[in-house]
Design a protein around this motif. Structure first.
Motif, PDB file in Angstrom:
ATOM      1  N   VAL A 142      -5.460 -11.578   3.098  1.00  0.00           N
ATOM      2  CA  VAL A 142      -4.837 -10.318   2.676  1.00  0.00           C
ATOM      3  C   VAL A 142      -5.577  -9.742   1.460  1.00  0.00           C
ATOM      4  N   LYS A 143      -5.957 -10.613   0.537  1.00  0.00           N
ATOM      5  CA  LYS A 143      -6.693 -10.178  -0.656  1.00  0.00           C
ATOM      6  C   LYS A 143      -8.047  -9.589  -0.273  1.00  0.00           C
ATOM      7  N   ARG A 144      -8.706 -10.206   0.709  1.00  0.00           N
ATOM      8  CA  ARG A 144      -9.998  -9.707   1.184  1.00  0.00           C
ATOM      9  C   ARG A 144      -9.883  -8.275   1.693  1.00  0.00           C
ATOM     10  N   GLY A 202      -7.847  -6.104   0.434  1.00  0.00           N
ATOM     11  CA  GLY A 202      -7.457  -5.241  -0.670  1.00  0.00           C
ATOM     12  C   GLY A 202      -5.973  -5.146  -0.922  1.00  0.00           C
ATOM     13  N   TYR A 203      -5.206  -6.126  -0.418  1.00  0.00           N
ATOM     14  CA  TYR A 203      -3.754  -6.117  -0.586  1.00  0.00           C
ATOM     15  C   TYR A 203      -3.299  -7.425  -1.238  1.00  0.00           C
ATOM     16  N   ASN A 204      -2.022  -7.490  -1.562  1.00  0.00           N
ATOM     17  CA  ASN A 204      -1.399  -8.714  -2.054  1.00  0.00           C
ATOM     18  C   ASN A 204      -0.283  -9.114  -1.101  1.00  0.00           C
ATOM     19  N   ILE A 205       0.113 -10.366  -1.167  1.00  0.00           N
ATOM     20  CA  ILE A 205       1.261 -10.834  -0.384  1.00  0.00           C
ATOM     21  C   ILE A 205       2.028 -11.819  -1.258  1.00  0.00           C
ATOM     22  N   SER A 206       3.349 -11.699  -1.271  1.00  0.00           N
ATOM     23  CA  SER A 206       4.153 -12.609  -2.092  1.00  0.00           C
ATOM     24  C   SER A 206       4.116 -14.003  -1.470  1.00  0.00           C
TER      25      SER A 206
END
Length: 341
Positions: free
Chosen positions: A159-161, A163-167
Motif C-alpha cells: 500500500v505504501k508503494r 502512495g497510501y497508508n493502511i491502519s
C-alpha cells in the motif's frame, strides 16, 4: 536474485538470455514474467517475436528449438514458457556422460533470445548441473511463500508503494479474510485504491463498506474481546460466527485464538517487556503489543496454560475427534465457559 534489483536491471535493459522463475509463490513469478513480456518488445515487434508456450503442450526440445530462432526486425525475440513445471522431468533429466538439453543450451544460449521459464510450486536443486549452467548465463529467481504472520507487513509495504497508508487493524482484517494469497490481496487493494477518492488511508470502515469484511465481527475482535475479558462481546461474535459458518469456519478461528494465547504465554516468560523487545520476541507488529500486555494482566500464566490446553481440545473436537455431534455453537460455548471458569 532479489526482486527489486532484478526489475531494475530489466528496466535498464541489462537483459539475460534465460530467466528461470521458480518457487512456491506464483504471484512474483507471474509479475516478473509479465514485466519481461510487456517491456522488452514494442507492440509492433511482439507480433513476430513473442511466443508463449505451455509446458503441458510442448516438449523441452520444442521450447529450445523455438529459442534458437532469430528475431525478425527486432533486437530480441521473447519465448515465454508458462507452467514449465510440467516439463520438470525433461528439465531435470541428467546422466553422468551426457548433458541434458537445457544444460547444453544454457552453456551456449542464443544471444538474441530472452527465454523465460515459469516453474511454479517447485524449484531446481542447486547441486544439479543444469541449475549451475542457468545461473552462470542467466537469472534464477526463487519466489518464496510468505507466511501468514508476515502478510500484514507485506500489505503495509504494498500500500505504501502505491502512495497510501493502511491502519494495522485494516491490514489484519485483509489478512484474516484473504490469507496469504498475494494475488487475491493485490486484487482487493486494486479495488480499494479506485474508491479512495482523495483519501490517503485504508481504514477498517473502508474495508467493511467495500469488501464486506465486518470490522466488528471478526477473529481479531474476538481475540481482543477475550484478551480484555469482555465475554459479552465475545459471545456476540461467536454467535455471529456460528450463524455465518461459511465465512467464519471454527476450524480457522480456533487456531487463531490458540496462536494468540500461546503468545500471551510467551509474553509471561519474557524478562524484557519493552515494546520493541516484545514485538521482536512474539513476531508481531509493535502496534499490537498492548493487546498481549493487557491479556497477560488479565490472565496469570497458569490460567493461560489452561486456556491453551482447552483450545487444543476444542480444536480436536471441531475436526470430529472425540466429538462427532457437537455443533460449532456448542464448541464455542464450551470454550467460553472454560475460559471464564
Amino acid at each position: 536474485m532479489e526482486l527489486n534489483p532484478l526489475l531494475q536491471d530489466i528496466k535498464q535493459r541489462k537483459l539475460k538470455p534465460i530467466y528461470f522463475l521458480m518457487g512456491e509463490e506464483p504471484y512474483y513469478i507471474d509479475k516478473i514474467s509479465e514485466y519481461l513480456s510487456d517491456t522488452i518488445l514494442t507492440e509492433d515487434e511482439k507480433a513476430f517475436n513473442q511466443t508463449t508456450l505451455y509446458g503441458k503442450d510442448v516438449s523441452l526440445d520444442e521450447v529450445l528449438s523455438t529459442a534458437k530462432r532469430f528475431p525478425m526486425m527486432a533486437e530480441y525475440q521473447v519465448v515465454l514458457v508458462k507452467e514449465a513445471q510440467d516439463l520438470s522431468r525433461e528439465i531435470l533429466a541428467q546422466t553422468d556422460k551426457k548433458k541434458n538439453q537445457l544444460e547444453a543450451y544454457a552453456e551456449n544460449p542464443q544471444a538474441t533470445t530472452i527465454l523465460i521459464f515459469c516453474y511454479k510450486y517447485k524449484k531446481l536443486d542447486k547441486r544439479k548441473r543444469v541449475y549451475k549452467a542457468i545461473a552462470k548465463s542467466g537469472v534464477i529467481f526463487e519466489s518464496k511463500k510468505i507466511y501468514e504472520n508476515q502478510i500484514p507487513t507485506w500489505i503495509k509495504d504494498e500500500v505504501k508503494r502505491r502512495g497510501y497508508n493502511i491502519s494495522p487493524k485494516a491490514a489484519h482484517l485483509l489478512t484474516e479474510f484473504l490469507g496469504n494469497d498475494l494475488a487475491k490481496i493485490t486484487n482487493e487493494i486494486d479495488k480499494l485504491e479506485l474508491i479512495l477518492a482523495g483519501r490517503n488511508e485504508i481504514t477498517p470502515e473502508i474495508i467493511e463498506e467495500n469488501i464486506g469484511i465486518s470490522k466488528d465481527f471478526n477473529n481479531f475482535e474476538l481475540q481482543k474481546a477475550f484478551g480484555v475479558k469482555d465475554y459479552t462481546k465475545a459471545y456476540r461474535i461467536i454467535e455471529y460466527f456460528a450463524q455465518n459458518q461459511k465465512n467464519h469456519p471454527i476450524v480457522l478461528t480456533i487456531p487463531i485464538l490458540y496462536n494468540f494465547f500461546s503468545k500471551v504465554l510467551l509474553y509471561h516468560g519474557l524478562k524484557d517487556k519493552s515494546k520493541g523487545s516484545v514485538a521482536k520476541a512474539l513476531k508481531i507488529n509493535p502496534y499490537f503489543v498492548a493487546d498481549y500486555s493487557t491479556a497477560a494482566n488479565h490472565y496469570p500464566m497458569r490460567e493461560v496454560s489452561g486456556i491453551v490446553a482447552t483450545l487444543r481440545e476444542i480444536d480436536m473436537k471441531s475436526k470430529g475427534i472425540n466429538s462427532v455431534s457437537a455443533t460449532p455453537i456448542d464448541l464455542y460455548k464450551e470454550l467460553l465457559f472454560k475460559i471464564r471458569s
